[in-house]
Design a protein around this motif. Structure first.
Motif, PDB file in Angstrom:
ATOM      1  N   UNK A   3       2.965   2.062  -3.674  1.00 13.41           N
ATOM      2  CA  UNK A   3       4.186   1.714  -2.962  1.00 13.41           C
ATOM      3  C   UNK A   3       3.973   1.758  -1.470  1.00 13.41           C
ATOM      4  N   UNK A   4       3.548   0.668  -0.896  1.00 10.89           N
ATOM      5  CA  UNK A   4       3.287   0.587   0.535  1.00 10.89           C
ATOM      6  C   UNK A   4       4.154  -0.510   1.124  1.00 10.89           C
ATOM      7  N   UNK A   5       4.907  -0.172   2.127  1.00  5.28           N
ATOM      8  CA  UNK A   5       5.703  -1.162   2.842  1.00  5.28           C
ATOM      9  C   UNK A   5       5.317  -1.137   4.314  1.00  5.28           C
ATOM     10  N   UNK A   6       5.458  -2.291   4.928  1.00  8.66           N
ATOM     11  CA  UNK A   6       5.169  -2.411   6.351  1.00  8.66           C
ATOM     12  C   UNK A   6       6.366  -3.053   7.043  1.00  8.66           C
ATOM     13  N   UNK A  25       4.448   4.828   2.858  1.00  9.44           N
ATOM     14  CA  UNK A  25       3.935   4.893   1.489  1.00  9.44           C
ATOM     15  C   UNK A  25       4.730   5.923   0.695  1.00  9.44           C
ATOM     16  N   UNK A  26       4.802   5.663  -0.603  1.00 13.16           N
ATOM     17  CA  UNK A  26       5.538   6.579  -1.491  1.00 13.16           C
ATOM     18  C   UNK A  26       4.605   7.272  -2.474  1.00 13.16           C
ATOM     19  N   UNK A  27       3.288   7.111  -2.271  1.00 10.70           N
ATOM     20  CA  UNK A  27       2.322   7.604  -3.258  1.00 10.70           C
ATOM     21  C   UNK A  27       1.754   8.979  -2.906  1.00 10.70           C
ATOM     22  N   UNK A  28       2.106   9.498  -1.766  1.00 17.15           N
ATOM     23  CA  UNK A  28       1.589  10.794  -1.321  1.00 17.15           C
ATOM     24  C   UNK A  28       0.064  10.790  -1.157  1.00 17.15           C
ATOM     25  N   UNK A  29      -0.490   9.623  -0.813  1.00 10.34           N
ATOM     26  CA  UNK A  29      -1.932   9.559  -0.571  1.00 10.34           C
ATOM     27  C   UNK A  29      -2.251  10.203   0.765  1.00 10.34           C
ATOM     28  N   UNK A  73       4.259   8.265   6.561  1.00  5.35           N
ATOM     29  CA  UNK A  73       4.361   7.276   7.624  1.00  5.35           C
ATOM     30  C   UNK A  73       3.143   7.285   8.547  1.00  5.35           C
ATOM     31  N   UNK A  74       2.681   6.082   8.862  1.00  2.49           N
ATOM     32  CA  UNK A  74       1.526   5.923   9.748  1.00  2.49           C
ATOM     33  C   UNK A  74       1.881   4.805  10.719  1.00  2.49           C
ATOM     34  N   UNK A  75       1.995   5.127  11.987  1.00  6.30           N
ATOM     35  CA  UNK A  75       2.429   4.174  12.990  1.00  6.30           C
ATOM     36  C   UNK A  75       1.244   3.666  13.804  1.00  6.30           C
ATOM     37  N   UNK A  76       1.266   2.368  14.074  1.00  5.96           N
ATOM     38  CA  UNK A  76       0.263   1.751  14.940  1.00  5.96           C
ATOM     39  C   UNK A  76       0.978   1.235  16.181  1.00  5.96           C
TER      40      UNK A  76
END
Lengths: 110, 118
Positions: A3-6, A25-29, A73-76
């Motif tokens: 589950x990855x959204x951008x 992401x919703x996968x807790x990776x 969350x990972x922001x660029x």
């Protein structure tokens, strides 16, 4: 698929303006990545994260910064966008050696 | 530095033709190998992977790939392509962590565009 959204999915901006792209992401990776895709270059790694507040540079990190305050969350950020940063940006997460990709953000810098 | 080479930039085939896309990598040690597919306007999807064991791996949609260690190659094959296989295909490599790799960091080839004529 993970589950990855951008967001946003598309953006047009002007040279010199700051831009932030978000990956959720919703996968807790634990691991997350930002790539850019350009014709004739394939995908090139910009930055990656190996945990909350833990990030490292990739192959093409100049002009980009990242932040990760939460696992999901990972922001660029492009501090001052340039025309050479016109590209499609993909976020990815990984579990073990497998990577899963988000839908991409098409960024145009005029 | 490790690198991945894909020999063909653009391949054009007719439906039912056989496909082989070449991929070579430069690292001499243990590697994990992947093929990803990107359909027009979509994100990358994993087609197949090789970590260890049988060097002939089967993926989704009838694709397979053969790892030949002596040739540093991981070529993708499909006996009979369909119009729906029109896409861009990317070969990728990463190094296992205990061989100096960073978790999951992939090195991609530049991609091969496949166009299948109906």
């Amino acid at each position: 698929d993970a589950g990855i959204t951008q967001s946003p999915r598309h953006k047009v901006t002007e040279t010199g303006t700051p831009v932030t792209l978000r990956c959720h992401q919703t996968e807790n990776h634990r691991y997350m990545y930002w790539y850019r895709q350009d014709p004739g270059h394939g995908l090139r790694l910009i930055h990656y994260s190996y945990g909350v507040k833990d990030t490292d540079k990739g192959e093409v990190s100049d002009g980009y910064s990242v932040s990760r305050s939460k696992t999901e969350d990972f922001l660029l950020t492009l501090e001052s966008a340039t025309s050479s940063q016109t590209s499609v940006y993909f976020c990815a997460t990984s579990t073990g050696a497998l990577q899963f990709f988000g839908p991409g953000t098409r960024l145009t810098v005029l | 530095a490790q690198s991945v080479s894909q020999h063909n930039h653009h391949v054009i085939l007719s439906e039912a033709a056989s496909l082989e896309l070449g991929c070579n990598y430069s690292y001499g040690g243990t590697v994990n190998l992947f093929w990803y597919v990107q359909y027009p306007g979509q994100h990358l999807q994993l087609l197949l992977k090789y970590f260890s064991g049988d060097p002939l791996v089967k993926g989704i949609k009838g694709f397979e790939a053969e790892f030949i260690k002596s040739k540093f190659s991981f070529n993708l094959r499909k006996p009979s392509v369909q119009w729906s296989d029109t896409a861009e295909y990317f070969c990728a490599v990463n190094l296992p962590m205990n061989y100096g790799g960073s978790q999951g960091n992939l090195i991609f080839g530049k991609g091969t565009k496949l166009s299948v004529k109906p």
